[in-house]
Design a protein around this motif. Structure first.
Motif, mmCIF file in Angstrom:
data_model
loop_
_atom_site.group_PDB
_atom_site.id
_atom_site.type_symbol
_atom_site.label_atom_id
_atom_site.label_comp_id
_atom_site.label_asym_id
_atom_site.label_seq_id
_atom_site.Cartn_x
_atom_site.Cartn_y
_atom_site.Cartn_z
ATOM 1 N N VAL A 20 73.648 96.704 96.620
ATOM 2 C CA VAL A 20 72.441 95.974 97.130
ATOM 3 C C VAL A 20 71.473 96.941 97.387
ATOM 4 N N GLY A 21 70.127 96.585 96.933
ATOM 5 C CA GLY A 21 69.035 97.296 97.487
ATOM 6 C C GLY A 21 68.049 96.326 98.167
ATOM 7 N N GLU A 22 67.432 96.907 99.261
ATOM 8 C CA GLU A 22 66.505 96.102 100.016
ATOM 9 C C GLU A 22 65.330 95.830 99.435
ATOM 10 N N VAL A 23 64.836 94.210 99.472
ATOM 11 C CA VAL A 23 63.743 93.983 99.206
ATOM 12 C C VAL A 23 62.622 94.015 100.251
ATOM 13 N N GLU A 24 63.060 93.263 101.375
ATOM 14 C CA GLU A 24 62.106 93.361 102.231
ATOM 15 C C GLU A 24 62.626 92.945 103.600
ATOM 16 N N THR A 25 62.231 93.070 104.884
ATOM 17 C CA THR A 25 62.391 92.564 106.049
ATOM 18 C C THR A 25 61.445 91.910 106.790
ATOM 19 N N LYS A 26 61.598 90.825 107.427
ATOM 20 C CA LYS A 26 60.639 89.970 108.011
ATOM 21 C C LYS A 26 61.244 89.310 109.295
ATOM 22 N N GLU A 34 64.728 90.625 112.971
ATOM 23 C CA GLU A 34 64.343 91.035 111.957
ATOM 24 C C GLU A 34 65.455 90.673 110.801
ATOM 25 N N LEU A 35 65.327 89.892 109.767
ATOM 26 C CA LEU A 35 65.939 89.456 108.817
ATOM 27 C C LEU A 35 65.885 90.107 107.357
ATOM 28 N N ARG A 36 66.710 90.813 106.776
ATOM 29 C CA ARG A 36 66.778 91.364 105.669
ATOM 30 C C ARG A 36 67.057 90.486 104.285
ATOM 31 N N THR A 37 66.248 90.757 103.300
ATOM 32 C CA THR A 37 66.295 90.440 101.995
ATOM 33 C C THR A 37 66.759 91.317 100.890
ATOM 34 N N LEU A 38 67.786 91.176 100.434
ATOM 35 C CA LEU A 38 68.553 92.261 99.468
ATOM 36 C C LEU A 38 68.653 91.567 98.175
ATOM 37 N N THR A 87 71.433 88.651 88.339
ATOM 38 C CA THR A 87 70.340 89.162 89.557
ATOM 39 C C THR A 87 70.559 88.234 90.695
ATOM 40 N N ILE A 88 71.117 88.540 91.710
ATOM 41 C CA ILE A 88 71.316 87.791 93.086
ATOM 42 C C ILE A 88 70.228 88.217 94.068
ATOM 43 N N THR A 89 69.629 87.484 94.650
ATOM 44 C CA THR A 89 68.918 87.651 96.000
ATOM 45 C C THR A 89 69.583 87.276 97.191
ATOM 46 N N TRP A 90 69.709 88.158 98.153
ATOM 47 C CA TRP A 90 70.555 87.738 99.495
ATOM 48 C C TRP A 90 69.428 87.664 100.450
ATOM 49 N N LYS A 91 69.734 86.610 101.169
ATOM 50 C CA LYS A 91 68.745 86.314 102.314
ATOM 51 C C LYS A 91 69.714 86.238 103.670
ATOM 52 N N GLU A 92 69.347 87.265 104.506
ATOM 53 C CA GLU A 92 70.220 87.030 105.697
ATOM 54 C C GLU A 92 69.658 85.962 106.704
#
Length: 270
Positions: A20-26, A34-38, A87-92
């Motif tokens: 995974v690579g980090e996309v954003e944290t908000k 703080e929740l991550r999007t990977l 391509t998969i987007t993971w949302k915490e």
């Protein structure tokens, strides 16, 4: 995460690892955490691609470090029987369950609990709880009289956030139990939602069980009311001025009777 750049899960008793690579944290709209999007980009054989798609469909899933994630396959490409590029987007995500919901002197313990984020970033809280008759009377007294006369109060969701938030009652369904308690399915609406454009879409709606109850109750009451008034007038028991006063009383007393349209036989089905 189990190791830098990797999300590790278990699926069918086997470890499943995703680079995974980090996309954003908000910040979470519910807790402020703080929740991550990977993002994951992988190339897999057709059988492995099917396995990954089946796993993603089981979301939310819990990683080895205890974090919870939802996954979405944004893109899949392949040629004939060749490898699949995904391509998969993971949302915490968060598993929310308030210990108590507190407002206007009430401290209610949820038996079922959910929070949702609206399109405008505001939140909606929906939960079920058993209340005493006195608690139910207090709850009903907080209902807004109309769309232009809304009553807001501060709400604390212990176990989710200790920050007080201004909200109002939305829909409240209820069920009378044999032990004298009253089950309530309560919706709390963020005050900020009412000030947003998104609230306009909610002004007109048709919902159950209110509509069915409304038709049945009102039809019966209208027939009985008109028949009673006619009998009293013809018998000379009630003066014409009194008849007008009776009809006018509906405007002042009706709002306090609205809860009868929200009774259900089994809250667990709502």
């Amino acid at each position: 995460m189990a190791e830098p750049g990797v999300l590790e899960f278990t699926f069918n008793d086997q470890p499943v690892r995703f680079p995974v690579g980090e996309v954003e944290t908000k910040p979470s709209p519910f807790t402020g955490h703080e929740l991550r999007t990977l993002s994951t980009q992988v190339t897999l054989s057709p059988p492995d691609a099917e396995l990954v798609k089946a796993f993603v469909a089981t979301a939310p899933v819990t990683a080895g470090d205890g974090s919870v994630w939802t996954g979405n396959i944004d893109m899949e490409s392949y040629t004939n029987d060749g490898p699949h590029s995904l391509t998969i987007t993971w949302k915490e995500a968060e598993q929310l369950m308030a210990d108590t919901v507190e407002f206007e002197g009430l401290a209610l313990t949820p038996t079922r609990y959910e929070e949702r984020e609206n399109d405008d970033g505001t939140i909606c809280v929906a939960f079920q709880a058993k209340l005493t008759k006195d608690e139910t009377d207090t709850l009903r007294s907080l209902a807004s009289r109309s769309a232009t006369d809304r009553r807001y109060f501060m709400v604390i969701r212990r176990g989710v956030s200790d920050d007080a938030q201004s909200m109002r009652l939305g829909r409240v369904l209820w069920q009378q139990h044999d032990d004298g308690t009253i089950g309530n399915d309560i919706t709390l609406v963020d005050e900020a939602f009412d000030a947003s454009d998104g609230s306009n879409a909610m002004l007109v709606f048709g919902g159950e069980p209110m509509v069915s109850n409304l038709v049945r109750q009102v039809s019966s009451l209208l027939v009985q009311f008109e028949a009673l008034i006619a009998e009293l007038e013809s018998a000379g028991v009630v003066a014409p001025v009194a008849v007008e006063q009776i009809r006018a009383s509906a405007d002042t007393l009706a709002p306090d009777r609205c809860h009868i349209f929200f009774e259900v036989a089994d809250l667990s089905k709502w």
